[in-house]
Design a protein around this motif. Structure first.
Motif, PDB file in Angstrom:
ATOM      1  N   ARG A 108     106.165 -60.181 -50.411  1.00  0.00           N
ATOM      2  CA  ARG A 108     106.837 -58.826 -50.514  1.00  0.00           C
ATOM      3  C   ARG A 108     108.469 -59.197 -50.973  1.00  0.00           C
ATOM      4  NH1 ARG A 108     104.356 -54.494 -47.985  1.00  0.00           N
ATOM      5  NH2 ARG A 108     102.942 -54.959 -46.327  1.00  0.00           N
ATOM      6  N   ILE A 152     111.654 -50.594 -40.728  1.00  0.00           N
ATOM      7  CA  ILE A 152     110.466 -51.247 -40.615  1.00  0.00           C
ATOM      8  C   ILE A 152     110.484 -52.657 -41.114  1.00  0.00           C
ATOM      9  CG2 ILE A 152     107.850 -51.492 -41.135  1.00  0.00           C
ATOM     10  CD1 ILE A 152     108.131 -48.494 -42.074  1.00  0.00           C
ATOM     11  N   LYS A 172     108.539 -55.978 -41.889  1.00  0.00           N
ATOM     12  CA  LYS A 172     107.414 -56.228 -42.716  1.00  0.00           C
ATOM     13  C   LYS A 172     107.485 -57.888 -42.913  1.00  0.00           C
ATOM     14  CE  LYS A 172     106.844 -52.040 -45.070  1.00  0.00           C
ATOM     15  NZ  LYS A 172     106.701 -51.364 -46.503  1.00  0.00           N
ATOM     16  N   TYR A 203      98.216 -56.559 -44.488  1.00  0.00           N
ATOM     17  CA  TYR A 203      97.590 -55.637 -44.988  1.00  0.00           C
ATOM     18  C   TYR A 203      97.145 -54.398 -43.911  1.00  0.00           C
ATOM     19  CZ  TYR A 203      93.531 -57.536 -42.481  1.00  0.00           C
ATOM     20  OH  TYR A 203      92.632 -57.949 -41.474  1.00  0.00           O
ATOM     21  N   ASP A 204      96.861 -53.295 -44.544  1.00  0.00           N
ATOM     22  CA  ASP A 204      96.353 -52.049 -43.789  1.00  0.00           C
ATOM     23  C   ASP A 204      97.525 -51.961 -42.436  1.00  0.00           C
ATOM     24  OD1 ASP A 204      94.284 -51.757 -45.148  1.00  0.00           O
ATOM     25  OD2 ASP A 204      92.862 -52.433 -43.725  1.00  0.00           O
ATOM     26  N   GLY A 205      98.667 -52.169 -42.886  1.00  0.00           N
ATOM     27  CA  GLY A 205      99.869 -52.014 -41.554  1.00  0.00           C
ATOM     28  C   GLY A 205      99.923 -52.949 -40.868  1.00  0.00           C
ATOM     29  N   GLN A 258     103.528 -55.433 -39.236  1.00  0.00           N
ATOM     30  CA  GLN A 258     104.742 -54.599 -39.616  1.00  0.00           C
ATOM     31  C   GLN A 258     105.260 -54.109 -38.148  1.00  0.00           C
ATOM     32  OE1 GLN A 258     104.370 -51.406 -42.572  1.00  0.00           O
ATOM     33  NE2 GLN A 258     103.198 -52.520 -43.996  1.00  0.00           N
ATOM     34  N   GLU A 281     112.861 -53.002 -44.029  1.00  0.00           N
ATOM     35  CA  GLU A 281     112.630 -51.840 -44.875  1.00  0.00           C
ATOM     36  C   GLU A 281     113.034 -50.720 -44.361  1.00  0.00           C
ATOM     37  OE1 GLU A 281     109.308 -52.351 -47.722  1.00  0.00           O
ATOM     38  OE2 GLU A 281     109.027 -50.084 -47.288  1.00  0.00           O
ATOM     39  N   LYS A 282     113.969 -49.739 -45.031  1.00  0.00           N
ATOM     40  CA  LYS A 282     114.617 -48.330 -44.430  1.00  0.00           C
ATOM     41  C   LYS A 282     113.018 -47.630 -44.228  1.00  0.00           C
ATOM     42  CE  LYS A 282     117.818 -44.676 -45.109  1.00  0.00           C
ATOM     43  NZ  LYS A 282     118.485 -44.796 -43.676  1.00  0.00           N
ATOM     44  N   LEU A 305     111.616 -44.282 -44.622  1.00  0.00           N
ATOM     45  CA  LEU A 305     111.849 -43.015 -45.447  1.00  0.00           C
ATOM     46  C   LEU A 305     111.212 -41.986 -45.138  1.00  0.00           C
ATOM     47  CD1 LEU A 305     111.858 -45.207 -48.728  1.00  0.00           C
ATOM     48  CD2 LEU A 305     113.848 -44.213 -47.672  1.00  0.00           C
ATOM     49  N   GLU A 356     102.884 -40.067 -50.895  1.00  0.00           N
ATOM     50  CA  GLU A 356     102.521 -41.366 -51.457  1.00  0.00           C
ATOM     51  C   GLU A 356     101.313 -41.131 -52.678  1.00  0.00           C
ATOM     52  OE1 GLU A 356     102.248 -44.734 -48.641  1.00  0.00           O
ATOM     53  OE2 GLU A 356     101.989 -43.336 -46.940  1.00  0.00           O
ATOM     54  N   HIS A 362      98.073 -42.025 -45.508  1.00  0.00           N
ATOM     55  CA  HIS A 362      97.883 -43.206 -44.619  1.00  0.00           C
ATOM     56  C   HIS A 362      97.842 -42.753 -43.149  1.00  0.00           C
ATOM     57  CE1 HIS A 362      98.903 -45.112 -48.151  1.00  0.00           C
ATOM     58  NE2 HIS A 362      98.381 -46.367 -47.772  1.00  0.00           N
ATOM     59  N   GLU A 417     101.277 -48.910 -55.694  1.00  0.00           N
ATOM     60  CA  GLU A 417     101.422 -47.850 -54.814  1.00  0.00           C
ATOM     61  C   GLU A 417     103.085 -47.402 -54.734  1.00  0.00           C
ATOM     62  OE1 GLU A 417     100.583 -49.190 -50.687  1.00  0.00           O
ATOM     63  OE2 GLU A 417      98.544 -50.007 -51.291  1.00  0.00           O
ATOM     64  N   PHE A 445     105.974 -44.292 -53.278  1.00  0.00           N
ATOM     65  CA  PHE A 445     106.405 -43.497 -52.581  1.00  0.00           C
ATOM     66  C   PHE A 445     107.075 -42.497 -53.467  1.00  0.00           C
ATOM     67  CE2 PHE A 445     107.734 -47.112 -49.212  1.00  0.00           C
ATOM     68  CZ  PHE A 445     106.209 -46.954 -48.633  1.00  0.00           C
ATOM     69  N   ASN A 448     106.129 -49.023 -53.722  1.00  0.00           N
ATOM     70  CA  ASN A 448     106.030 -49.733 -52.412  1.00  0.00           C
ATOM     71  C   ASN A 448     105.237 -50.986 -52.606  1.00  0.00           C
ATOM     72  OD1 ASN A 448     105.558 -50.099 -49.645  1.00  0.00           O
ATOM     73  ND2 ASN A 448     103.437 -49.068 -49.887  1.00  0.00           N
ATOM     74  N   GLU A 449     104.347 -51.034 -53.248  1.00  0.00           N
ATOM     75  CA  GLU A 449     103.917 -52.522 -53.310  1.00  0.00           C
ATOM     76  C   GLU A 449     102.615 -52.620 -54.496  1.00  0.00           C
ATOM     77  OE1 GLU A 449     101.930 -54.143 -50.120  1.00  0.00           O
ATOM     78  OE2 GLU A 449     100.706 -52.276 -49.514  1.00  0.00           O
TER      79      GLU A 449
HETATM   80  N1  LIG Z   1     109.553 -47.695 -45.789  1.00  0.00           N
HETATM   81  C1  LIG Z   1     108.743 -46.971 -45.544  1.00  0.00           C
HETATM   82  N2  LIG Z   1     108.887 -45.706 -45.142  1.00  0.00           N
HETATM   83  C2  LIG Z   1     108.022 -45.022 -44.716  1.00  0.00           C
HETATM   84  N3  LIG Z   1     106.522 -45.288 -44.636  1.00  0.00           N
HETATM   85  C3  LIG Z   1     106.523 -46.535 -44.746  1.00  0.00           C
HETATM   86  C4  LIG Z   1     107.490 -47.406 -45.320  1.00  0.00           C
HETATM   87  N4  LIG Z   1     106.780 -48.613 -45.444  1.00  0.00           N
HETATM   88  C5  LIG Z   1     105.382 -48.451 -45.216  1.00  0.00           C
HETATM   89  N5  LIG Z   1     105.054 -47.196 -44.699  1.00  0.00           N
HETATM   90  C6  LIG Z   1     103.641 -46.717 -44.395  1.00  0.00           C
HETATM   91  O1  LIG Z   1     102.931 -47.652 -44.137  1.00  0.00           O
HETATM   92  C7  LIG Z   1     102.016 -47.513 -44.999  1.00  0.00           C
HETATM   93  C8  LIG Z   1     101.392 -49.149 -45.245  1.00  0.00           C
HETATM   94  O2  LIG Z   1     102.581 -50.022 -45.777  1.00  0.00           O
HETATM   95  P1  LIG Z   1     102.614 -51.015 -46.715  1.00  0.00           P
HETATM   96  O3  LIG Z   1     103.795 -51.488 -46.849  1.00  0.00           O
HETATM   97  O4  LIG Z   1     101.868 -50.407 -47.979  1.00  0.00           O
HETATM   98  O5  LIG Z   1     101.734 -52.167 -46.335  1.00  0.00           O
HETATM   99  P2  LIG Z   1     100.159 -52.573 -46.457  1.00  0.00           P
HETATM  100  O6  LIG Z   1     100.173 -53.707 -46.980  1.00  0.00           O
HETATM  101  O7  LIG Z   1      99.643 -52.762 -44.891  1.00  0.00           O
HETATM  102  O8  LIG Z   1      99.591 -51.429 -47.129  1.00  0.00           O
HETATM  103  C9  LIG Z   1     102.436 -47.215 -46.355  1.00  0.00           C
HETATM  104  O9  LIG Z   1     101.399 -46.534 -47.207  1.00  0.00           O
HETATM  105  C10 LIG Z   1     103.331 -46.034 -45.611  1.00  0.00           C
HETATM  106  O10 LIG Z   1     102.474 -45.028 -45.196  1.00  0.00           O
END
Ligand SMILES: Nc1ncnc2c1ncn2[C@@H]1O[C@H](COP(=O)(O)OP(=O)(O)O)[C@@H](O)[C@H]1O
Ligand SMILES: [Mg+2]
Length: 388
Positions: A107, A144, A146, A152-154, A157, A181-182, A184, A189, A212, A254, A256, A266-267
């Protein structure tokens, strides 16, 4: 032009999960044979692959064997060690290349790269050393934390409410490199699956709108309900990422979407993506077929959407009457399949677990309203929340 690898040839695949299973099926449809290398012998891909090598991703003898047997190799597993790809590349064609995968796997590197592309990311701080805890901007909270790698899949975090909670949260992550990460307010998405060949040709699929739940993708609606300008910016950003990475293969970006319309990356996933599974049933050419085409140096296929689609993920939760009991029951597939336009894909995993991706249902229809009605009906049958 890169030389075409003809059907009948063997293709190698690192990783044996559901993405690999769907890659195998697409490759076989085009007449290729697939050899899977995975540490587990009973994964979803191995069940359909033409052959498998059960070994660790860093096992050089196994990698040499894979390269000897295959004309080209790819990966379905985001966290495959980049060194495995580098090693393989000495012996056969490999895509995506190790450098691209290494960026998407981390990341910190990913955010630096995206920023260098001139694209926006969420406000964040890099936490690698104790001293980094002293310089955090208080405006970042709630935030958050991370882990930079292997999430993966949250997973990996943790929510952090205030600056005084960061140290404990980081310690709980065993002080591995992280980004803070802030958190938001997200209006939406969305994601874009893009494909790029060795010769630099590109194609992109329509935007998916993703919901999600608990950090895991629950539903994708395609096309996404966004204005034309947002869609255009997302498509351009995805192509910029693919081009600047000099990427070869299929990737997903991905995003936001914030209330003011801002689009943040996002990623990046260096592989086909869960939000692109609908392409199997609702596109001229699926994301997995594109992965095969790129690997074999064939021209990219048509990414046009032929049907409106809503995809619902099927998680292991559905096998349990409630999360506290261990009694397993089979979801009512017959009732799902009785719904017009419902296309069921199960990955053949031997054991259902809470939060584990077991399959997905794509609901197709001639228009988005009908696709949503059908998805609502599937959700009702399965006892999950309707897509938003
Ligand atoms: N900074 C953020 N603000 C709000 N929601 C977030 C943020 N980061 C992640 N999320 C939520 O968590 C989900 C998974 O986070 P992500 O960083 O994509 O990790 P993963 O690799 O597990 O997919 C995102 O799709 C979103 O719904
Ligand atoms: Mg994600």
């Amino acid at each position: 032009m890169s030389q075409v690898i003809p059907p009948g040839s063997w293709l190698g695949l690192l990783g044996g999960g559901q993405l690999g299973r769907m890659f195998c099926m697409a490759a076989q449809s085009l007449g290729y044979k697939v050899c899977v290398l995975d540490p587990n012998s009973d994964g979803p891909a191995a069940a359909v692959a033409d052959d498998q090598i059960v070994a660790d991703y860093t096992d050089e003898r196994a990698l040499t064997e894979l390269a000897r047997r295959c004309r080209a190799a790819t990966t379905e597993f985001e966290n495959v060690p980049a060194t495995a790809l580098t090693f393989l590349a000495r012996h056969c064609n490999v895509s995506p290349e190790a450098e691209s995968v290494a960026i998407a796997q981390d990341r910190i590197a990913e955010k630096r790269f995206v920023t260098a592309c001139g694209l926006a990311v969420a406000p964040h701080a890099v936490i690698e050393h104790d001293a980094d805890l002293e310089t955090i901007d208080p405006n970042i909270f709630p935030a958050i934390l991370k882990s930079a790698r292997l999430g993966y899949d949250g997973k990996g975090q943790q929510a952090v409410a205030a600056v005084e909670d960061v140290r404990a949260a980081w310690n709980a992550m065993r002080s591995v490199p992280c980004v803070l990460e802030k958190k938001l307010e997200l209006r939406q998405e969305v994601s874009v699956v893009a494909c790029r060949t060795r010769d630099g040709a590109t194609a992109i699929f329509p935007l998916a709108e993703n919901e999600h739940r608990g950090g895991i993708l629950a539903t994708s609606t395609i096309p996404a309900r966004v204005d034309a300008d947002t869609a255009q910016r997302a498509r351009e950003a995805a192509l910029t990422v693919a081009q600047r990475l000099n990427y070869v293969g299929v990737l997903c970006v991905e995003f936001f979407v914030l209330d003011d319309g801002a689009l943040l990356v996002n990623e990046i996933a260096p592989r086909p993506h869960n939000s692109g599974h609908y392409t199997i049933d609702a596109s001229v050419c699926s994301q997995f077929e594109q992965q095969v085409r790129v690997l074999a140096n064939l021209p990219l296929g048509d990414t046009s959407q032929t049907m409106a689609a809503v995809m619902l993920n099927v998680l292991g939760d559905l096998w349990f009457a409630d999360a506290r009991t261990s009694t397993v029951r089979e979801p009512d597939w017959a009732s799902v399949l009785a719904i017009p336009g419902a296309k069921l894909h199960l990955y053949g995993k031997s054991e259902a677990r809470i939060g584990r991706k077991m399959g997905h249902v794509t609901c197709v229809a001639s228009n988005s309203i009908e696709a949503k009605v059908r998805a609502d009906a599937v959700a009702r049958v399965l006892g999950i929340r309707s897509p938003g």
